[in-house]
Motif scaffolding. Structure first.
Motif, PDB file in Angstrom:
ATOM      1  N   PRO A 348      43.423  21.654   9.043  1.00 57.67           N
ATOM      2  CA  PRO A 348      43.938  21.195  10.280  1.00 57.67           C
ATOM      3  C   PRO A 348      43.251  19.610  10.734  1.00 57.67           C
ATOM      4  O   PRO A 348      43.906  19.003  11.356  1.00 57.67           O
ATOM      5  N   ASP A 349      41.956  19.471  10.455  1.00 60.04           N
ATOM      6  CA  ASP A 349      41.428  18.262  10.894  1.00 60.04           C
ATOM      7  C   ASP A 349      42.115  17.044  10.303  1.00 60.04           C
ATOM      8  O   ASP A 349      42.317  16.033  10.670  1.00 60.04           O
ATOM      9  N   ARG A 350      42.184  17.350   8.806  1.00 63.82           N
ATOM     10  CA  ARG A 350      42.837  15.952   8.126  1.00 63.82           C
ATOM     11  C   ARG A 350      44.312  15.958   8.429  1.00 63.82           C
ATOM     12  O   ARG A 350      44.466  14.448   8.613  1.00 63.82           O
ATOM     13  N   THR A 352      45.703  16.316  11.465  1.00 64.21           N
ATOM     14  CA  THR A 352      45.822  15.590  12.989  1.00 64.21           C
ATOM     15  C   THR A 352      45.240  14.298  12.573  1.00 64.21           C
ATOM     16  O   THR A 352      45.656  13.541  13.411  1.00 64.21           O
ATOM     17  N   ARG A 353      44.172  13.917  11.778  1.00 62.86           N
ATOM     18  CA  ARG A 353      43.582  12.631  11.564  1.00 62.86           C
ATOM     19  C   ARG A 353      44.239  11.861  11.133  1.00 62.86           C
ATOM     20  O   ARG A 353      44.621  10.605  11.364  1.00 62.86           O
ATOM     21  N   ARG A 366      46.533  11.762  21.502  1.00 60.69           N
ATOM     22  CA  ARG A 366      47.016  12.589  20.576  1.00 60.69           C
ATOM     23  C   ARG A 366      48.430  13.542  20.934  1.00 60.69           C
ATOM     24  O   ARG A 366      48.383  14.195  21.694  1.00 60.69           O
TER      25      ARG A 366
END
Length: 401
Positions: A348-350, A352-353, A366
């Protein structure tokens, strides 16, 4: 029971909008419906009475507590009322289900593609299973909607590039579906549309896209990547039904060869076969590609190094593609289909980043990225397609010979 026609023309014209509000869950009571339509309580009562007479909705005889303590009659979809037949063709099979109003699929069934998988053979198999399912159910079936993994040119309903079905370009899929349906004795309206478009519509009405003004939907089921845009509740299909082919966005100029002739398209860089390739696996033609991709995801979750690297590689490519589309469309929400939802859950973090780093709008504020909520968005979308004439004009659709 004969429909009790509302006397004002306004009441007749409001039947479709009223049914749509109940269908999407936006009007759980008659008082909410009255306010949403901007009609009098008497007109709202006549409208709900007519829809009830058509066996489309139920109206509780006893009012429940409403806003500010004012009681109001609860509204719901009539479970014994009409149904539609939803069908979906994908790269390694097809699926069918009956569907009620309210976005509910009744017992989806999956089947392998016939051999040979020509357009005629596939559509004949779909219609045969549809006819069997319709005949076995006592409820009246009022339409058949088909989702296909190919751009569909409108109004001709021609499959422009059915790359993952190996159908000839220009296959008149709408005409063939009508012919096969008539031959099978299914005398009901039929229609066909792109699967990603239909999935987006279903998610906007019943799933993770509810309330979005500009919804971008990106999906991959078995092979390829599709996308769609819903603006103010309506699909943006372009001048000929071919808008939002996000799969043809280039995310790696030196990447995998795409069936379209280019290299590095999102279509082949962010689908299940791409994940298998990144993990060093050869696809097993005897098994669904999505199932094989899920095994790689499970290995990544268990900490297997190569599987984890494969997930990150495909996630990065997906993020690049989404960012490019966000820069053009400026949506207020992104919803991901089944396979991409799994990537989102795995990293998830990857994801969205990457989207935020590569998207102008992502850096400014965002854009929410959410997983699809419906189990079978494409199939649910096919049901939405079949319900279209009824939602537009319930009285004409259900009482015309």
């Amino acid at each position: 029971m004969q429909p009790t026609h509302t006397s004002p023309d306004r009441g007749r014209a409001a039947l479709g909008p009223a049914l749509s509000l109940v269908h999407t869950g936006a009007a759980p009571t008659r008082s909410v419906l009255t306010g949403a339509l901007g009609v009098t309580r008497a007109t709202a009562g006549a409208i709900t009475g007519e829809l009830q007479a058509l066996r489309l909705i139920t109206v509780d005889a006893r009012p429940a507590g409403g806003t500010r303590g004012r009681p109001s009659h609860r509204l719901a979809v009539d479970p014994s009322g009409p149904v539609v037949l939803a069908a979906q063709i994908h790269a390694d099979g097809f699926s069918i289900a009956l569907a009620t109003l309210g976005g509910v699929l009744d017992g989806p069934e999956d089947f392998p593609l016939p051999d040979p998988a020509t357009p005629e053979h596939v559509l004949r198999a779909v219609v045969a299973e549809a006819a069997r399912r319709i005949a076995a159910d006592p409820r009246r079936c009022v339409g058949l909607g088909l989702a296909v993994p190919t751009p569909v040119a409108l109004p001709e309903r021609i499959a422009v590039a059915a790359m993952y079905l190996d159908w000839p370009s220009g296959t008149p899929v709408g005409e063939l579906l009508e012919q096969e349906s008539a031959a099978a004795g299914l005398h009901l309206p039929v229609d066909v549309a792109n699967d990603a478009n239909l999935a987006a519509l279903a998610e906007h009405r019943h799933g993770a896209g509810r309330g979005a003004k500009h919804l971008l939907y990106v999906t991959s089921g078995h092979a390829g990547v599709g996308g769609a845009l819903v603006v103010d509740g309506r699909l943006h299909t372009g001048s000929a039904g071919l808008a939002l082919e996000v799969g043809q966005v280039t995310v790696d100029p030196d990447g995998r060869r795409c069936p379209c002739g280019n290299r590095g398209c999102l279509d082949v860089e962010a689908d299940p076969p791409a994940l298998l390739a990144a993990a060093g696996r050869e696809p097993d033609p005897a098994r669904p590609l999505l199932d094989q991709a899920c095994e790689v995801l499970a290995e990544a979750a268990a900490g297997r190094t190569r599987a984890r690297a494969a997930v990150e590689h495909v996630t990065d490519r997906l993020g690049l593609g989404i960012a490019a589309v966000i820069n053009i469309l400026n949506p207020d929400r992104v919803v991901l289909g089944a396979f991409h939802s799994s990537l989102l859950a795995a990293a998830p973090d990857r994801l969205t980043r990457v989207v935020a780093e590569r998207s102008y709008w992502g850096r400014s504020g965002r854009v929410p990225i959410a997983a699809a909520e419906l189990d079978r968005s494409e199939l649910a979308g096919a049901a939405e397609l079949a319900w279209t004439p009824v939602l537009a004009d319930p009285l004409t659709a259900l009482t015309s010979p």
